[in-house]
Design a protein around this motif. Sequence first.
Motif, mmCIF file in Angstrom:
data_model
loop_
_atom_site.group_PDB
_atom_site.id
_atom_site.type_symbol
_atom_site.label_atom_id
_atom_site.label_comp_id
_atom_site.label_asym_id
_atom_site.label_seq_id
_atom_site.Cartn_x
_atom_site.Cartn_y
_atom_site.Cartn_z
ATOM 1 N N LYS A 133 62.998 39.215 25.653
ATOM 2 C CA LYS A 133 63.550 38.339 26.615
ATOM 3 C C LYS A 133 63.547 36.501 26.597
ATOM 4 O O LYS A 133 62.246 36.317 26.888
ATOM 5 N N TYR A 134 64.868 35.804 26.458
ATOM 6 C CA TYR A 134 64.011 34.459 27.136
ATOM 7 C C TYR A 134 64.579 34.124 28.735
ATOM 8 O O TYR A 134 65.151 34.587 28.800
ATOM 9 N N VAL A 135 63.344 33.131 28.839
ATOM 10 C CA VAL A 135 63.299 32.939 30.472
ATOM 11 C C VAL A 135 62.657 31.562 30.306
ATOM 12 O O VAL A 135 62.724 30.776 29.405
ATOM 13 N N SER A 136 63.373 31.279 32.211
ATOM 14 C CA SER A 136 63.799 29.739 32.419
ATOM 15 C C SER A 136 62.159 29.552 32.177
ATOM 16 O O SER A 136 61.588 30.373 32.787
ATOM 17 N N GLU A 137 61.507 28.211 32.038
ATOM 18 C CA GLU A 137 59.748 28.567 32.698
ATOM 19 C C GLU A 137 60.186 28.209 34.224
ATOM 20 O O GLU A 137 59.045 29.023 34.529
ATOM 21 N N GLN A 138 60.732 28.018 35.220
ATOM 22 C CA GLN A 138 60.542 28.146 36.486
ATOM 23 C C GLN A 138 60.905 29.081 36.952
ATOM 24 O O GLN A 138 59.911 29.713 37.843
ATOM 25 N N HIS A 139 61.548 30.063 35.803
ATOM 26 C CA HIS A 139 62.152 32.063 36.499
ATOM 27 C C HIS A 139 60.125 32.301 35.978
ATOM 28 O O HIS A 139 60.161 33.292 36.938
ATOM 29 N N CYS A 140 59.906 32.184 35.188
ATOM 30 C CA CYS A 140 58.553 32.801 34.329
ATOM 31 C C CYS A 140 57.619 32.352 35.550
ATOM 32 O O CYS A 140 56.611 33.271 36.095
ATOM 33 N N GLU A 141 57.695 30.793 35.955
ATOM 34 C CA GLU A 141 56.627 30.571 37.543
ATOM 35 C C GLU A 141 56.939 30.970 38.945
ATOM 36 O O GLU A 141 56.126 31.578 39.485
ATOM 37 N N PHE A 142 58.134 31.214 38.286
ATOM 38 C CA PHE A 142 58.592 32.036 40.506
ATOM 39 C C PHE A 142 58.382 33.610 40.792
ATOM 40 O O PHE A 142 57.818 33.780 41.340
ATOM 41 N N PHE A 143 58.310 34.403 39.594
ATOM 42 C CA PHE A 143 58.246 36.127 39.646
ATOM 43 C C PHE A 143 57.595 36.536 38.808
ATOM 44 O O PHE A 143 57.168 37.843 38.850
ATOM 45 N N ASN A 144 57.038 35.634 37.852
ATOM 46 C CA ASN A 144 55.759 36.275 36.870
ATOM 47 C C ASN A 144 54.610 35.394 36.883
ATOM 48 O O ASN A 144 54.123 35.940 35.887
ATOM 49 N N ASP A 145 54.101 34.846 37.541
ATOM 50 C CA ASP A 145 52.753 34.215 37.240
ATOM 51 C C ASP A 145 52.534 32.890 36.752
ATOM 52 O O ASP A 145 51.601 32.972 36.389
ATOM 53 N N GLY A 146 53.892 32.917 35.779
ATOM 54 C CA GLY A 146 53.725 31.438 34.684
ATOM 55 C C GLY A 146 52.623 32.304 33.710
ATOM 56 O O GLY A 146 52.511 33.098 33.109
#
Length: 81
Positions: A11-24
């Motif tokens: 899926k597409y995610v916001s870059e912010q979501h990626c950094e918050f929840f998946n270690d970017g």
Amino acid sequence: MKVKYCKKYEKYVSEQHCEFFNDGRFCEFYSATSWPSIKELLRDTDRPKWEANAIIKPFKCSLMSRENTHQRNRARRRANA
């Protein structure tokens, strides 16, 4: 809002979501490709062909546990009190 493609969720995610929840960028599913906006993503004919209208954003995420969401809401209420 910068948009990234998450190979884990497909899926597409916001870059912010990626950094918050998946270690970017340290996440094994991290994609170096990003788009500066949803409009740019929709114009990109080479993007992965997934649903672009269901972008996962921080705090409005069905992949987060409900308890995590409740804890954040409680913390926000305490801060505003």
